[in-house]
Write an enzyme that holds these catalytic residues in place. Sequence first.
Site, PDB file in Angstrom:
ATOM      1  N   ASP A  80       0.833  -1.206   0.000  1.00 55.70           N
ATOM      2  CA  ASP A  80       0.000   0.000   0.000  1.00 55.70           C
ATOM      3  C   ASP A  80       0.868   1.257   0.000  1.00 55.70           C
ATOM      4  O   ASP A  80       2.059   1.213   0.330  1.00 55.70           O
ATOM      5  CB  ASP A  80      -0.939   0.022   1.217  1.00 55.70           C
ATOM      6  CG  ASP A  80      -0.194   0.106   2.537  1.00 55.70           C
ATOM      7  OD1 ASP A  80       0.811  -0.610   2.706  1.00 55.70           O
ATOM      8  OD2 ASP A  80      -0.602   0.903   3.405  1.00 55.70           O
ATOM      9  N   GLU A 172       0.204  -1.244   5.586  1.00 54.88           N
ATOM     10  CA  GLU A 172       1.252  -0.832   6.528  1.00 54.88           C
ATOM     11  C   GLU A 172       1.106   0.629   6.900  1.00 54.88           C
ATOM     12  O   GLU A 172       1.309   1.022   8.054  1.00 54.88           O
ATOM     13  CB  GLU A 172       2.636  -1.074   5.898  1.00 54.88           C
ATOM     14  CG  GLU A 172       3.808  -0.914   6.870  1.00 54.88           C
ATOM     15  CD  GLU A 172       4.317   0.513   7.006  1.00 54.88           C
ATOM     16  OE1 GLU A 172       5.075   0.771   7.956  1.00 54.88           O
ATOM     17  OE2 GLU A 172       3.956   1.391   6.194  1.00 54.88           O
TER      18      GLU A 172
END
Length: 402
Positions: A80, A172
């Site tokens: 991400d 994350e």
Amino acid sequence: MTVTERFLKYVSFDTSSDEESETTPSTAKQKILGEYLAKELCEMGVENAHMDSDGYVYGFIPASKGLENEPRIGFIAHMDTSPAVSGENVRPKIVKYEGGDIPLSETVSIKLSDYPILADYLGEELIVTDGNTLLGADDKAGIAEIFSAVEYIINNPDVKHGPIAIAITPDEEIGRGADKFDIEKFSAAWGYTIDGGELGEIEYENFNGASVRLTVNGINIHPGSAKNKMKNAALLLSEFISMLPESETPAHTEGYEGFYHVCDISGNESKAVVNIIIRDHDREKFENRKKFIENLVSYLNGVYGEGTFVLDMADSYYNMKEKILPHMHIIDSAKEAMEKNGVTPKVVAIRGGTDGARLSFMGLPCPNLSTGGINFHSIHEFIPVKSMEKMTEVIIILMCKD
Ligand SMILES: [Zn+2]
């Protein structure tokens, strides 16, 4: 495929995570990259390469003959990108840095005066944005470097290595990358997240963190007849905040200095609430900071009446250092691998938390290594091509048994 080609491919996927979402992964689009990555690992010949239903990608490389009993080493990156800056329609450009500012668009440039670090990359090829989005080197550079190292290991069977595990996590950036990480399946003795900044960074210290929510219960009465009766929650809260040490805020601290950070306040005469985070690398100082808050609250309740101040305080995460110290060979190997490649290792303390810290407390000691990227979470983000190539070589050395 070269590490640069890989990287340019991955940043074409929009994978922003979303703090507001309650699903895993937080955005469905992350799974599109996840599927692509699992397929890529499969095609390289990585064993059991797959994406699970939560969007985590895993893959395994068996040891060379005779090295089956060596410890399994894990390599982890995240797919991400930060929701703080758009990651949609990223249009990277490779520019040769000739000095001065780097124009990204007609109105935006990376200014040497703002980022003097640019001077270190004179004459190098840099991958930059078009000034509208982040680049996504955080952490697609980490994925590209790990995958390029894997490709090298698989294509060169003469290179001896122990068992290797790969994981690419979602979410994350919103602090959830470790939430559904399958430690048992991963089954590594230790790991490295490849998610740091400038080439050479090694991080194995992060903050201890706690969050505080303090509610003040006031008594409201018409201000015209309030004498000796009103207990104004907004004013009581400001009294509490004024008792926090003025110099111990994020704006006045650096390095190993901890702080209290007032994140937001809201309220009126009847009720007021403040959210505060506490951070400190040192566990004892961290505990003392929490004690300080408790003491303030009990003092103020003594003055204004029990129940006026209601404290809700919880630990968020701890410094991974205590989990790494018994295994300093993990850090020594990283330093050696860098030095072998002419990269100067630089140990820095993270002023934040990392997924690696949470994984370390889940039983997988997991320091963080550089990707080579600079200015993360910004339209000024960039990464030198050479730094990615060097990190790929560093990862290969870490994977190998010489
Ligand atoms: Zn990252």
